[in-house]
Design a protein around this motif. Structure first.
Motif, PDB file in Angstrom:
ATOM      1  N   LEU A 568      35.672  45.249  48.476  1.00 38.25           N
ATOM      2  CA  LEU A 568      36.222  43.761  47.409  1.00 38.25           C
ATOM      3  C   LEU A 568      36.984  43.850  48.985  1.00 38.25           C
ATOM      4  CD1 LEU A 568      39.071  46.211  45.181  1.00 38.25           C
ATOM      5  CD2 LEU A 568      37.684  44.447  45.357  1.00 38.25           C
ATOM      6  N   SER A 569      36.547  43.558  50.511  1.00 40.26           N
ATOM      7  CA  SER A 569      37.218  42.623  51.021  1.00 40.26           C
ATOM      8  C   SER A 569      36.141  41.542  51.444  1.00 40.26           C
ATOM      9  CB  SER A 569      36.949  42.998  52.809  1.00 40.26           C
ATOM     10  OG  SER A 569      35.655  43.911  53.152  1.00 40.26           O
ATOM     11  N   GLU A 570      34.814  41.527  50.671  1.00 39.02           N
ATOM     12  CA  GLU A 570      33.728  40.977  51.055  1.00 39.02           C
ATOM     13  C   GLU A 570      34.201  39.939  49.453  1.00 39.02           C
ATOM     14  OE1 GLU A 570      30.929  43.977  50.944  1.00 39.02           O
ATOM     15  OE2 GLU A 570      31.163  44.287  53.635  1.00 39.02           O
ATOM     16  N   ILE A 571      34.237  40.780  48.878  1.00 37.81           N
ATOM     17  CA  ILE A 571      33.873  40.004  47.537  1.00 37.81           C
ATOM     18  C   ILE A 571      34.662  39.244  47.124  1.00 37.81           C
ATOM     19  CG2 ILE A 571      31.541  40.832  46.156  1.00 37.81           C
ATOM     20  CD1 ILE A 571      33.094  42.463  45.126  1.00 37.81           C
ATOM     21  N   ARG A 572      34.685  37.359  46.285  1.00 32.31           N
ATOM     22  CA  ARG A 572      35.724  37.038  45.526  1.00 32.31           C
ATOM     23  C   ARG A 572      35.832  36.198  44.203  1.00 32.31           C
ATOM     24  NH1 ARG A 572      39.146  38.759  47.916  1.00 32.31           N
ATOM     25  NH2 ARG A 572      40.535  37.810  49.753  1.00 32.31           N
ATOM     26  N   HIS A 573      35.816  36.984  42.820  1.00 31.00           N
ATOM     27  CA  HIS A 573      35.554  36.133  41.829  1.00 31.00           C
ATOM     28  C   HIS A 573      37.203  36.579  41.603  1.00 31.00           C
ATOM     29  CE1 HIS A 573      33.978  35.834  37.999  1.00 31.00           C
ATOM     30  NE2 HIS A 573      32.744  35.460  38.900  1.00 31.00           N
ATOM     31  N   ARG A 574      37.641  35.598  40.423  1.00 34.53           N
ATOM     32  CA  ARG A 574      38.500  34.996  39.593  1.00 34.53           C
ATOM     33  C   ARG A 574      38.882  36.305  38.792  1.00 34.53           C
ATOM     34  NH1 ARG A 574      39.863  31.061  36.788  1.00 34.53           N
ATOM     35  NH2 ARG A 574      40.954  32.223  34.957  1.00 34.53           N
ATOM     36  N   ASN A 575      38.007  36.934  38.299  1.00 37.40           N
ATOM     37  CA  ASN A 575      38.093  38.056  37.055  1.00 37.40           C
ATOM     38  C   ASN A 575      37.867  39.715  38.063  1.00 37.40           C
ATOM     39  OD1 ASN A 575      36.767  35.750  35.363  1.00 37.40           O
ATOM     40  ND2 ASN A 575      37.950  37.685  34.371  1.00 37.40           N
ATOM     41  N   ILE A 576      37.753  39.737  39.464  1.00 36.85           N
ATOM     42  CA  ILE A 576      37.794  40.847  39.920  1.00 36.85           C
ATOM     43  C   ILE A 576      39.413  40.902  41.175  1.00 36.85           C
ATOM     44  CG2 ILE A 576      36.645  41.729  41.520  1.00 36.85           C
ATOM     45  CD1 ILE A 576      33.959  40.577  40.570  1.00 36.85           C
ATOM     46  N   VAL A 577      39.902  42.431  40.664  1.00 33.80           N
ATOM     47  CA  VAL A 577      41.103  42.073  41.672  1.00 33.80           C
ATOM     48  C   VAL A 577      40.950  41.617  42.964  1.00 33.80           C
ATOM     49  CG1 VAL A 577      40.955  45.019  42.148  1.00 33.80           C
ATOM     50  CG2 VAL A 577      42.953  43.725  40.835  1.00 33.80           C
ATOM     51  N   LYS A 578      41.916  41.451  43.572  1.00 35.18           N
ATOM     52  CA  LYS A 578      42.249  40.896  45.201  1.00 35.18           C
ATOM     53  C   LYS A 578      42.729  41.808  45.468  1.00 35.18           C
ATOM     54  CE  LYS A 578      41.966  35.803  43.926  1.00 35.18           C
ATOM     55  NZ  LYS A 578      42.165  36.177  42.453  1.00 35.18           N
ATOM     56  N   LEU A 579      42.045  42.428  46.870  1.00 31.60           N
ATOM     57  CA  LEU A 579      42.456  42.650  47.965  1.00 31.60           C
ATOM     58  C   LEU A 579      43.489  42.722  48.569  1.00 31.60           C
ATOM     59  CD1 LEU A 579      42.714  45.514  48.900  1.00 31.60           C
ATOM     60  CD2 LEU A 579      40.580  44.791  49.717  1.00 31.60           C
ATOM     61  N   HIS A 580      44.656  42.406  49.375  1.00 34.83           N
ATOM     62  CA  HIS A 580      44.935  41.469  50.353  1.00 34.83           C
ATOM     63  C   HIS A 580      45.295  42.199  51.933  1.00 34.83           C
ATOM     64  CE1 HIS A 580      46.284  38.533  47.226  1.00 34.83           C
ATOM     65  NE2 HIS A 580      47.044  39.575  46.837  1.00 34.83           N
ATOM     66  N   ILE A 626      35.151  40.151  31.644  1.00 33.57           N
ATOM     67  CA  ILE A 626      34.965  41.501  32.586  1.00 33.57           C
ATOM     68  C   ILE A 626      32.935  41.305  32.399  1.00 33.57           C
ATOM     69  CG2 ILE A 626      34.297  43.599  32.220  1.00 33.57           C
ATOM     70  CD1 ILE A 626      36.301  43.830  30.567  1.00 33.57           C
ATOM     71  N   ALA A 627      32.517  40.319  31.633  1.00 32.08           N
ATOM     72  CA  ALA A 627      31.573  39.638  31.842  1.00 32.08           C
ATOM     73  C   ALA A 627      31.179  38.945  32.908  1.00 32.08           C
ATOM     74  CB  ALA A 627      30.741  39.377  30.215  1.00 32.08           C
ATOM     75  N   HIS A 628      32.158  38.313  32.981  1.00 28.80           N
ATOM     76  CA  HIS A 628      31.663  37.017  34.235  1.00 28.80           C
ATOM     77  C   HIS A 628      31.659  37.263  35.576  1.00 28.80           C
ATOM     78  CE1 HIS A 628      32.225  33.171  32.754  1.00 28.80           C
ATOM     79  NE2 HIS A 628      32.563  33.305  31.608  1.00 28.80           N
ATOM     80  N   ALA A 629      32.703  38.983  35.624  1.00 25.12           N
ATOM     81  CA  ALA A 629      32.838  39.575  37.348  1.00 25.12           C
ATOM     82  C   ALA A 629      31.541  40.516  36.762  1.00 25.12           C
ATOM     83  CB  ALA A 629      34.004  40.338  36.254  1.00 25.12           C
ATOM     84  N   LEU A 630      30.960  41.124  36.567  1.00 28.59           N
ATOM     85  CA  LEU A 630      29.717  41.257  36.217  1.00 28.59           C
ATOM     86  C   LEU A 630      28.301  40.746  36.135  1.00 28.59           C
ATOM     87  CD1 LEU A 630      30.038  44.208  33.671  1.00 28.59           C
ATOM     88  CD2 LEU A 630      30.377  44.840  35.736  1.00 28.59           C
ATOM     89  N   SER A 631      28.266  40.026  35.951  1.00 27.39           N
ATOM     90  CA  SER A 631      27.776  38.461  36.668  1.00 27.39           C
ATOM     91  C   SER A 631      27.853  38.142  37.786  1.00 27.39           C
ATOM     92  CB  SER A 631      27.539  37.239  35.397  1.00 27.39           C
ATOM     93  OG  SER A 631      26.990  36.986  35.757  1.00 27.39           O
ATOM     94  N   TYR A 632      28.591  38.174  38.059  1.00 26.70           N
ATOM     95  CA  TYR A 632      28.793  37.671  39.655  1.00 26.70           C
ATOM     96  C   TYR A 632      28.274  39.065  40.800  1.00 26.70           C
ATOM     97  CZ  TYR A 632      31.336  37.002  44.265  1.00 26.70           C
ATOM     98  OH  TYR A 632      31.626  36.557  45.224  1.00 26.70           O
ATOM     99  N   LEU A 633      28.581  39.835  40.670  1.00 25.02           N
ATOM    100  CA  LEU A 633      28.618  40.784  41.347  1.00 25.02           C
ATOM    101  C   LEU A 633      27.360  41.498  41.181  1.00 25.02           C
ATOM    102  CD1 LEU A 633      30.808  43.735  40.386  1.00 25.02           C
ATOM    103  CD2 LEU A 633      31.105  42.422  42.265  1.00 25.02           C
ATOM    104  N   HIS A 634      26.247  41.688  39.962  1.00 27.88           N
ATOM    105  CA  HIS A 634      24.581  41.462  40.150  1.00 27.88           C
ATOM    106  C   HIS A 634      23.580  40.431  40.419  1.00 27.88           C
ATOM    107  CE1 HIS A 634      26.087  45.146  36.398  1.00 27.88           C
ATOM    108  NE2 HIS A 634      26.645  44.988  37.872  1.00 27.88           N
TER     109      HIS A 634
END
Ligand SMILES: *[C@@H]1O[C@H](CO)[C@@H](O)[C@H](O)[C@H]1NC(C)=O
Ligand SMILES: *[C@@H]1O[C@H](CO)[C@@H](O)[C@H](O)[C@H]1NC(C)=O
Ligand SMILES: *[C@@H]1O[C@H](CO)[C@@H](O)[C@H](O)[C@H]1NC(C)=O
Ligand SMILES: *[C@@H]1O[C@H](CO)[C@@H](O)[C@H](O)[C@H]1NC(C)=O
Ligand SMILES: *[C@@H]1O[C@H](CO)[C@@H](O)[C@H](O)[C@H]1NC(C)=O
Ligand SMILES: *[C@@H]1O[C@H](CO)[C@@H](O)[C@H](O)[C@H]1NC(C)=O
Ligand SMILES: *[C@@H]1O[C@H](CO)[C@@H](O)[C@H](O)[C@H]1NC(C)=O
Ligand SMILES: *[C@@H]1O[C@H](CO)[C@@H](O)[C@H](O)[C@H]1NC(C)=O
Ligand SMILES: *[C@@H]1O[C@H](CO)[C@@H](O)[C@H](O)[C@H]1NC(C)=O
Ligand SMILES: *[C@@H]1O[C@H](CO)[C@@H](O)[C@H](O)[C@H]1NC(C)=O
Ligand SMILES: *[C@@H]1O[C@H](CO)[C@@H](O)[C@H](O)[C@H]1NC(C)=O
Length: 693
Positions: A568-580, A626-634
């Motif tokens: 989470l400190s490495e990835i940023r996406h609007r549909n992935i929960v943000k770690l502060h 969710i699909a956007h987030a997964l697409s980003y991750l993959h």
């Protein structure tokens, strides 16, 4: 004898009569100009799928007539269904004496431009761009003397050279023959096109030198000859084109130097001479071009130093001087270019240090200073460049610590496989945080020995920083002046790292906000920890996931916790929960997240009232998120990340029911080589299919 004469006279009269009557019928059948247009349209069969009733031809798609019902325009831009196909040559061009406009762009025509196109004697506007044309350009184009606009660009299969007859088109204002597969030289006859304002011949295989006659085109504002095979020096006459605003000569084999008379091109906005064989220094006079927004001189053999007067070109957005032989320092004056977004000075022989004032170029997106002879430390002011997405300082002689950057991500490009390796990995090699996230403890621990180690490892590799401007969103009292990362060593020497904050918030604030994790602030209890809601001093509400004391000592939970931080400190996406932020206190380990008002998708679906609230539109939006987030991750992360536990429990919803993928405790980077060794993890029924190979 007499009778035979009489017979022949009668026969002759008869013949004459027959011929005459034939002639009159022919004259009667000879169509009027309007009828000819109708016949020509019908015979062309361009509109055959549409209509065959030519009495309505002025209403056919793409056709415009004058008041006398004669056709003046054929513009098929809005008529994609009209299939010209291979019937281009079927149109009888001499039947359209009033046609001023023919626009067939983006229609697949195939075949050659027919020679008869020269019969369109009234034509002013001809657009045949992106038509799949082939063959040579017909010299008869030179008969279209009324022509003001000629665009045949993007027809890759055209071959042959530019017909010199185009020099007859004395009314031409725009000539665009880019991306046409044209070979040969630029005919000097083009120097007769004195009305020309735009001349674009880019992306061909044009060779020879630029004819000096081009310098006669005094009304030119745009000259694009890039991506060709032009040789010799740039003719001095080109610098007389004082109306030029755009000059693209890049990607040729042009030689010689840039003369000082370049300074007379005072209206120049975009000057591109890169990827040639230009020598000599960058003349001071280039600083006269006060309207310059883009200067591209990269990949030449330019010598000398960067003129410091370049700092007076205040409109500059893109400055590329990379891959030359430039020496001397980076002039401080470069920091006056307040709107600069792209600066490439890489692969030169620049010396001195990186001016710290570079931190004032707040619009910077891409800063490349790699492969020079730069010394000294990296100015910490670079950390103030909040929009910066690429920073490449590799292959220099820089020393000292890498400063704290606003970046929540810092990438190192692995030179070996071209794959961006994510950095920092706070846990790589040891359980400490990387020195870049928490400089204080490290410099205390191992000042001189540790730093060269990192420099040795990381500086020879290309460094890229990407970051998102989350700070402002996060906290209204957020101050740009302060560092984003706050690292506070605690009594036990453990570390807290909280970014996006104004530096003062630390472990103590979190403890205070939750009254030492008081039960009253607890909003959920999970398998290995509890979730608390905390209101920080700046007003921002966050969620804290805290490991239970016992679990903190369990290596499995500890690992998954660290895993979550790592990802989470490495990835940023609007549909992935943000770690502060996170805290790794021996007794209390917790993660700080963006607070999600609606909780998990699972809870919302289970609760009858909430489930009704979530109508189908919302549910579709959730699935899309969710699909956007997964697409980003993959697909966008390199290497790809697999979450391995997508379930309704691990999807959180904010107040407007937007979905956020959470819980990366079991996620991992996809390493195809080791997939057969994988142990199955994740919630039963939701395990990612990739693991079942
Ligand atoms: C063509 O259109 C005209 C005007 O609408 C109409 O009068 C005529 O009958 C049509 N002809 C045919 C062959 O359809
Ligand atoms: C052709 O038609 C399109 C769509 O109506 C229009 O936008 C375009 O300006 C026309 N082209 C010319 C050169 O007038
Ligand atoms: C036009 O007609 C031809 C032959 O009848 C057909 O193959 C083609 O698909 C039609 N095109 C359109 C755009 O309807
Ligand atoms: C084309 O049209 C012109 C004038 O309308 C006519 O003289 C000529 O015969 C036509 N050509 C063909 C090949 O139909
Ligand atoms: C030019 O293109 C035409 C049509 O595609 C082709 O027949 C011809 O051989 C080409 N000529 C050359 C020199 O490539
Ligand atoms: C060709 O160049 C002219 C002038 O710059 C421009 O208006 C036109 O859009 C260009 N054609 C294409 C297909 O880009
Ligand atoms: C330029 O290109 C033409 C056509 O490809 C070729 O015949 C000619 O030799 C080339 N000239 C030079 C100087 O390379
Ligand atoms: C060049 O542009 C000027 C100003 O627009 C105009 O007056 C002049 O006629 C143009 N020259 C030619 C040769 O078209
Ligand atoms: C520079 O641009 C401005 C605004 O577009 C214009 O008013 C000015 O005349 C230009 N300067 C020169 C020397 O062309
Ligand atoms: C810098 O950019 C801003 C916003 O685009 C613009 O208003 C300003 O005039 C620019 N400054 C200069 C010196 O061009
Ligand atoms: C960084 O700069 C170096 C040297 O200039 C270059 O070789 C490398 O490709 C650059 N890295 C990236 C990611 O552009």
């Amino acid at each position: 004898m007499a009778s035979s004469l009489t017979i022949s006279v009668i026969l002759g009269v008869l013949w004459a009569a027959i011929l005459l009557s034939f002639a009159t019928t022919v004259t009667a059948a000879y169509p009027s100009p309007l009828e000819s247009e109708a016949i020509a349209l019908l015979e062309s069969r361009w509109w055959s799928n549409h209509s065959s009733n030519t009495s309505q031809r002025c209403q056919w798609p793409g056709i415009t007539c004058n008041t006398a019902e004669s056709i003046t325009k054929i513009n098929l831009s809005d008529a994609p269904n009209i299939e010209v196909g291979d019937r281009f040559g079927k149109l009888n061009f001499s039947s359209f004496p009033n046609l001023v406009l023919l626009d067939l762009s983006d229609h697949q025509i195939r075949g050659k431009i027919p020679h008869q196109i020269g019969d369109l004697s009234a034509l002013k506007y001809l657009d045949l761009s992106s038509c799949g044309l082939s063959g040579e350009l017909p010299p008869s184009l030179g008969k279209l003397t009324q022509l003001e606009f000629l665009d045949i660009s993007y027809n890759d299969n055209i071959n042959g050279s530019i017909p010199p007859q185009l020099g007859n088109l004395e009314n031409l204002v725009t000539l665009n023959l880019s991306q046409c597969g044209i070979v040969g030289r630029i005919p000097s006859a083009l120097g007769q096109l004195t009305s020309l304002q735009s001349l674009i011949l880019s992306g061909n295989q044009i060779n020879g030198s630029i004819p000096l006659e081009i310098g006669y085109l005094r009304n030119l504002t745009f000259l694009g000859l890039y991506n060709n095979r032009l040789v010799d020096s740039i003719p001095i006459t080109l610098y007389q084109l004082t109306n030029l605003e755009i000059l693209y000569l890049d990607n040729n084999q042009l030689q010689g130097s840039i003369p000082s008379c370049v300074g007379s091109l005072s209206k120049m906005q975009d000057l591109s001479l890169g990827s040639n064989l230009l020598k000599g220094p960058i003349p001071q006079e280039i600083c006269n071009l006060a309207n310059l927004t883009s200067l591209y001189l990269s990949q030449n053999k330019l010598t000398g130093s960067i003129p410091s007067c370049i700092g007076s070109l205040s409109k500059m957005l893109d400055l590329s001087l990379g891959s030359n032989l430039l020496k001397g320092p980076i002039p401080q004056e470069i920091c006056n270019l307040a709107n600069l977004t792209f600066l490439d000075l890489s692969q030169n022989k620049l010396t001195g240090s990186i001016p710290s004032c570079i931190g004032s170029l707040s619009k910077m997106l891409d800063l490349s200073l790699g492969s020079n002879l730069l010394k000294g430390s990296i100015p910490k002011e670079i950390g103030k460049l909040f929009d910066l997405s690429n920073l490449n300082l590799s292959f220099n002689q820089l020393s000292g610590p890498i400063p704290i950057l606003s970046a929540t991500h810092l990438y190192i490009v692995d030179a070996g496989n071209g794959c961006e390796k994510i950095f920092p990995d706070p846990f790589e090699g040891n359980s400490d945080l990387s020195p870049y996230m928490c400089p204080t403890p490290v410099t205390e621990k191992a000042n001189s020995s540790r730093i060269p180690y990192y420099i040795k490892i990381f500086l020879p590799i290309a460094i890229l920083f990407t970051f998102s401007i989350l700070g402002c969103l996060l906290c209204s009292r957020f101050k740009l002046k302060n560092n984003h990362v706050s690292v506070q060593p605690t009594k036990n020497g453990d570390l807290c790292s909280i970014w996006d904050y104004d530096g003062k918030i630390a472990y103590e604030d979190i403890v205070a906000a939750t009254e030492d994790f008081d039960f009253r602030y607890c909003i959920g209890v999970g398998g290995y920890g509890s979730v608390y809601k905390a209101k920080l001093p700046c007003g921002k509400v966050v969620a804290l996931k805290k490991l239970h004391h016992l679990e903190a000592e369990n290596p499995t939970f500890d690992k998954s916790f660290r895993n979550e931080i790592k990802f989470l400190s490495e990835i940023r996406h609007r549909n992935i929960v943000k770690l502060h932020g996170f805290c790794l206190h021996r007794r209390s380990m917790f993660l700080i997240y963006e607070y999600m008002e609606k909780g998990s998708l699972f809870c919302n679906l289970r609760d009858e009232v909430n489930a009704v609230d979530m109508d189908w539109t919302k549910r579709v939006e959730i699935i899309k998120g969710i699909a956007h987030a997964l697409s980003y991750l993959h697909h966008d992360c390199c290497p790809p990340i697999v979450h391995r536990d997508i379930s309704s429990n691990n999807v959180l919803l904010n107040s407007s029911f937007e979905a956020f993928v959470a819980d990366f405790g079991t996620a991992r980077m996809l390493d195809l080589d080791s997939s057969n060794k994988t142990i199955i993890v994740g919630t039963y029924g939701y395990v990612a299919p990739v693991l079942e190979w």
